[in-house]
Design an enzyme around this catalytic site. Structure first.
Site, PDB file in Angstrom:
ATOM      1  N   GLU A 126      16.826 -50.987  21.378  1.00 30.03           N
ATOM      2  CA  GLU A 126      15.669 -51.455  22.151  1.00 30.03           C
ATOM      3  C   GLU A 126      15.469 -52.948  21.930  1.00 30.03           C
ATOM      4  O   GLU A 126      15.905 -53.495  20.912  1.00 30.03           O
ATOM      5  CB  GLU A 126      14.403 -50.714  21.708  1.00 30.03           C
ATOM      6  CG  GLU A 126      14.441 -49.217  21.914  1.00 30.03           C
ATOM      7  CD  GLU A 126      13.281 -48.533  21.191  1.00 30.03           C
ATOM      8  OE1 GLU A 126      12.174 -48.489  21.757  1.00 30.03           O
ATOM      9  OE2 GLU A 126      13.492 -48.051  20.059  1.00 30.03           O
ATOM     10  N   LYS A 128      13.614 -56.206  20.694  1.00 30.67           N
ATOM     11  CA  LYS A 128      12.595 -56.539  19.694  1.00 30.67           C
ATOM     12  C   LYS A 128      11.661 -57.574  20.333  1.00 30.67           C
ATOM     13  O   LYS A 128      11.971 -58.757  20.382  1.00 30.67           O
ATOM     14  CB  LYS A 128      13.221 -57.092  18.419  1.00 30.67           C
ATOM     15  CG  LYS A 128      12.212 -57.305  17.293  1.00 30.67           C
ATOM     16  CD  LYS A 128      12.883 -57.764  16.016  1.00 30.67           C
ATOM     17  CE  LYS A 128      11.868 -57.878  14.893  1.00 30.67           C
ATOM     18  NZ  LYS A 128      10.791 -58.849  15.203  1.00 30.67           N
ATOM     19  N   ASP A 130       8.686 -60.057  21.071  1.00 31.41           N
ATOM     20  CA  ASP A 130       7.954 -61.024  20.257  1.00 31.41           C
ATOM     21  C   ASP A 130       6.480 -60.989  20.649  1.00 31.41           C
ATOM     22  O   ASP A 130       5.999 -61.819  21.413  1.00 31.41           O
ATOM     23  CB  ASP A 130       8.537 -62.423  20.453  1.00 31.41           C
ATOM     24  CG  ASP A 130       8.098 -63.376  19.349  1.00 31.41           C
ATOM     25  OD1 ASP A 130       7.534 -62.902  18.345  1.00 31.41           O
ATOM     26  OD2 ASP A 130       8.308 -64.590  19.501  1.00 31.41           O
ATOM     27  N   TYR A 233       7.085 -48.241  21.878  1.00 31.02           N
ATOM     28  CA  TYR A 233       8.356 -47.989  21.202  1.00 31.02           C
ATOM     29  C   TYR A 233       8.281 -46.800  20.242  1.00 31.02           C
ATOM     30  O   TYR A 233       9.270 -46.460  19.589  1.00 31.02           O
ATOM     31  CB  TYR A 233       8.852 -49.227  20.461  1.00 31.02           C
ATOM     32  CG  TYR A 233       7.872 -49.831  19.462  1.00 31.02           C
ATOM     33  CD1 TYR A 233       7.462 -49.135  18.336  1.00 31.02           C
ATOM     34  CD2 TYR A 233       7.388 -51.125  19.646  1.00 31.02           C
ATOM     35  CE1 TYR A 233       6.584 -49.689  17.422  1.00 31.02           C
ATOM     36  CE2 TYR A 233       6.511 -51.696  18.730  1.00 31.02           C
ATOM     37  CZ  TYR A 233       6.112 -50.974  17.624  1.00 31.02           C
ATOM     38  OH  TYR A 233       5.239 -51.526  16.723  1.00 31.02           O
ATOM     39  N   LYS A 325      18.440 -59.491  14.317  1.00 26.97           N
ATOM     40  CA  LYS A 325      17.794 -60.700  14.835  1.00 26.97           C
ATOM     41  C   LYS A 325      18.803 -61.578  15.575  1.00 26.97           C
ATOM     42  O   LYS A 325      19.932 -61.761  15.127  1.00 26.97           O
ATOM     43  CB  LYS A 325      17.152 -61.497  13.696  1.00 26.97           C
ATOM     44  CG  LYS A 325      16.042 -60.762  12.962  1.00 26.97           C
ATOM     45  CD  LYS A 325      14.818 -60.535  13.839  1.00 26.97           C
ATOM     46  CE  LYS A 325      14.042 -61.806  14.118  1.00 26.97           C
ATOM     47  NZ  LYS A 325      13.277 -62.311  12.973  1.00 26.97           N
ATOM     48  N   CYS A 419       7.240 -97.154  39.164  1.00 29.97           N
ATOM     49  CA  CYS A 419       8.502 -96.428  39.020  1.00 29.97           C
ATOM     50  C   CYS A 419       9.425 -97.202  38.084  1.00 29.97           C
ATOM     51  O   CYS A 419       9.712 -98.378  38.324  1.00 29.97           O
ATOM     52  CB  CYS A 419       9.164 -96.246  40.380  1.00 29.97           C
ATOM     53  SG  CYS A 419      10.826 -95.524  40.285  1.00 29.97           S
ATOM     54  N   CYS A 422      12.814 -98.493  40.234  1.00 28.47           N
ATOM     55  CA  CYS A 422      12.784 -99.506  41.294  1.00 28.47           C
ATOM     56  C   CYS A 422      11.555-100.393  41.252  1.00 28.47           C
ATOM     57  O   CYS A 422      11.472-101.376  42.003  1.00 28.47           O
ATOM     58  CB  CYS A 422      12.893 -98.832  42.667  1.00 28.47           C
ATOM     59  SG  CYS A 422      11.407 -97.928  43.166  1.00 28.47           S
ATOM     60  N   CYS A 435       8.242 -91.260  42.899  1.00 30.98           N
ATOM     61  CA  CYS A 435       8.323 -92.612  43.436  1.00 30.98           C
ATOM     62  C   CYS A 435       8.091 -92.546  44.947  1.00 30.98           C
ATOM     63  O   CYS A 435       8.643 -91.675  45.636  1.00 30.98           O
ATOM     64  CB  CYS A 435       9.699 -93.216  43.137  1.00 30.98           C
ATOM     65  SG  CYS A 435       9.967 -94.836  43.888  1.00 30.98           S
ATOM     66  N   CYS A 441      14.953 -94.269  46.377  1.00 32.13           N
ATOM     67  CA  CYS A 441      14.947 -94.805  45.016  1.00 32.13           C
ATOM     68  C   CYS A 441      16.158 -94.299  44.237  1.00 32.13           C
ATOM     69  O   CYS A 441      16.747 -95.033  43.451  1.00 32.13           O
ATOM     70  CB  CYS A 441      13.655 -94.413  44.309  1.00 32.13           C
ATOM     71  SG  CYS A 441      13.576 -94.891  42.569  1.00 32.13           S
TER      72      CYS A 441
END
Length: 705
Positions: A126, A128, A130, A233, A325, A419, A422, A435, A441
């Site tokens: 399955e 893991k 977070d 789970y 992990k 910018c 340019c 820009c 540009c």
């Protein structure tokens, strides 16, 4: 610097501390980090450093048992950092021990076999997730209490905050009394929405989805409701669940209406051997970036209930389960400077330059800061220690800074007034600054994108030639390329008549490229190769596409209101260039597509005219191409899928209709076999394409086997 605060190696190569003082300092660091982690307030330490410190404390206590402190983080659930409440768990909510590579997994499986006295009768795999572990109690089918894991024995009551969690229903499909355990987390979309809400209400953005989920789940009387998701789970006291395997128990939970890890995009593979486990873990790792939510590993469990009972548990973790992990996707690094980059469409973006750091197995030296508004909200400054993660396992991004380590003289970043390329004005009306010169540009970048292999594929127009053409004012937009002649080109430095002749021929030959390639080369914002192909196949000609309304653009798959509005505005801006290209004889139609007007007017498609990769309900098949297809590049293989009416995808799931497998195919082929997804050899796919291009009306099952 003491050993405890020096850089730590990865957990797979942990070494014991040589001094008791360093050991105790490491324990305190772990407890402080765990407290911040479980309270959801901040990320005080990246995952890899945390895992490595836990591993060093564990091996130190084995080598020096006399040093072990009471409630050592290596021996208790939540490393002593869980938020403990007054809700006592029916049975302890344990943590999981970790392994980090194939050798460690094999060693764990061998130990389990020795404990059982026979090989384990199968395993499950399955994701893991977070997030934050919870226990949800149902009485007669109604959700009555939700508690966090806490210290494993008792947790905090978060029932009120859990009422709107997706996947955790307020009422089950049957009036049963049962306890479901799982993970509350934020999907990528949940996280983006949560940060929008938090910053709109004056708060700082969350550092990462895990902290956002934990903080949201524990928050009371908050002015807004951030989205949360849940996957189960485990289950306790399931009526009629005696003797069920873990896979069977999760299927029963799903039938009650609760979302489970088995029903997630990863599925829950069943394995008989360690080799099969490693294949499943590799497939999960490969799919990690496309799941839409964060995982940091795979959880392996003995499937058979008799094996689980025989193996038992320690005070901290079950012996019948282990977490494998993955390489950490969040690390810390020093922010050296912030550069401002200008893209090919004139978009101006802040980019962080970092001390090199390995994130998810890749060395990262720069990361996106998204946009200037986001940079101000996150308040990241040069010299900060910052958290770096790989968004979607691809693009490195900075999620926040360790504010307690910021230097007193650190200055906020000052965005550019003009910018940087340019010197022109900047349009700040949208989140992504641009820009006002737009593509003009970034003429060199725009032209390079237009001529690239995946766009118009003009061989010989490399970066140096393009820069020379722009510098000589010979080319300002893609249409100007088609006005070039041999006499003009041979005057450029190091080009010569022979090379100039070949280049003119290559430019001329690109006039017949399909409309989708033209669209790709123009670089319409919020599109790419796949979206350009979808637009071209939907509308058929550039003329029809340019006339499409925002509402009509939303008829195309994956085009929502925001994307449609952006595409529409981009096409309006690009229409003068498109007109110039049309005047120069560039193809503006997609071959093999029924005109849009005819399809829009038809109430029903004539029998027998369905494309090979279109299902009976008229929807495109989801097709994954893995490995090489004879005569086609990888992108051409994806293009072929769409020419045949399908939808190309990069990952295999239960929703995949077909996987094309060629030489060099990897874990995707194994995933297809595991899920029972139909597979077609690449040579047969090439034959299917050839038959279609020849005017036949083949069906893909005829080419299967």
């Amino acid at each position: 610097m003491s050993e405890a605060v020096s850089p730590v190696v990865d957990a797979a190569h942990a070494e014991p501390f040589t001094g008791e003082g360093d050991y105790r300092a490491a324990v305190e660091r772990i407890r402080e980090a765990a407290s911040a982690y479980y309270e959801g307030t901040d990320l005080a330490m990246d995952d890899a450093t945390y895992d490595a410190l836990i591993a060093r404390v564990t091996v130190t206590e084995s080598a020096q048992p006399g040093w072990a402190v009471a409630d050592s983080p290596a021996q208790v659930v939540a490393a002593g950092g869980g938020v403990v409440g007054d809700v006592e768990h029916s049975t302890p909510m344990l943590s999981l021990a970790n392994v980090f590579d194939a050798d460690e997994l094999r060693a764990w499986a061998a130990r389990l076999d020795r404990v059982l006295g026979h090989p384990a009768r199968g395993y499950t795999v399955e994701p893991k997730i977070d997030g934050m572990a919870i226990a949800a109690r149902y009485v007669d089918g109604a959700l009555v209490q939700v508690a966090t894991r806490g210290d494993g024995r008792a947790g905090e009551d978060v029932t009120a905050q859990s009422r709107a969690v997706a996947g955790l229903p307020g009422a089950l499909a049957r009036p049963v009394t049962v306890e479901v355990r799982g993970e509350v987390f934020m999907t990528d979309d949940d996280f983006a929405r949560a940060n929008e809400l938090r910053t709109a209400h004056g708060g700082q953005p969350f550092a990462n989805p895990r902290n956002a989920a934990a903080g949201t789940l524990r928050a009371q009387d908050r002015a807004y409701e951030a989205p949360l998701s849940f996957l189960a789970y485990a289950v306790h006291d399931l009526p009629g669940g005696e003797g069920l395997t873990h896979a069977g128990a999760m299927a029963a939970v799903a039938e009650l209406g609760v979302a489970t890890t088995a029903g997630s995009p990863t599925g829950m593979p069943l394995c008989s051997t360690v080799d099969e486990l490693l294949t499943a873990i590799a497939a999960l790792g490969a799919a990690r970036g496309g799941l839409g939510f964060a995982i940091d590993g795979a959880v392996i469990k003995a499937d058979d209930p008799a094996d689980r009972d025989a193996a038992g548990s320690s005070s901290r973790a079950p012996r019948w389960a282990i977490a494998h992990k993955f390489p950490a996707d969040t690390r810390t690094s020093k922010l050296l400077t912030i550069e401002v980059q200008v893209g090919r469409t004139g978009v101006i973006t802040p980019v962080a330059v970092l001390e090199p750091v390995q994130v998810g197995g890749v060395v990262v030296t720069s990361a996106t800061l998204h946009n200037f508004d986001d940079l101000v909200r996150r308040d990241v400054r040069v010299g900060d220690t910052v958290f770096v993660r790989r968004a979607g396992e691809v693009i490195p991004e900075i999620t926040g800074a360790k504010l307690d380590e910021r230097a007193d003289d650190a200055e906020p970043f000052t965005p550019p007034a003009v910018c940087p390329r340019c010197g022109g004005d900047i349009d700040r009306s949208q989140k992504r600054w641009r820009c006002v010169q737009g593509r003009a540009c970034g003429a060199v970048e725009s032209l390079a994108y237009f001529t690239a292999r995946d766009s118009m594929d003009i061989e010989g127009l490399g970066d140096k030639v393009i820069r020379a053409l722009v510098a000589a004012d010979l080319v300002t937009d893609p249409a100007d390329l088609y006005d070039l002649d041999v006499e003009t080109l041979e005057k450029l430095e190091r080009l010569g008549r022979t090379s100039a002749t070949k280049l003119v021929a290559a430019i001329d030959g690109s006039r017949t490229q399909p409309m989708s390639r033209v669209l790709t080369g123009l670089g319409v914002r919020m599109t790419g190769r796949s979206m350009s192909r979808r637009l071209a196949r939907h509308f058929g000609t550039m003329e029809v596409l340019l006339a499409a309304t925002v509402e009509q653009l939303q008829e195309v798959e994956a085009v929502g209101p925001e994307r449609a509005a952006t595409i529409h505005a981009e096409l309006v801006e690009l229409s003068p260039v498109i007109a110039k290209l049309t005047e120069r004889g560039i193809n503006m139609a997609e071959p093999g597509v029924t005109p849009y007007e005819e399809r829009a007017a038809a109430t029903e498609a004539p029998a027998g005219e369905r494309l090979p990769l279109v299902k009976e309900d008229g929807k495109p098949m989801s097709v994954v191409v893995t490995g090489s297809v004879p005569g086609l590049t990888r992108n051409e293989g994806n293009e072929a899928v769409e020419r045949l009416g399908g939808k190309s995808s990069g990952s295999v799931s239960k929703r995949t209709d077909l996987v094309v497998v060629g030489e060099g195919a990897g874990s995707k082929a194994a995933k297809a076999e595991e899920l029972g997804v139909p597979v077609m050899p690449s040579d047969r796919f090439a034959a299917l394409l050839a038959a279609h291009d020849a005017g036949d009306q083949p069906s893909w099952p005829d080419f299967q086997g």
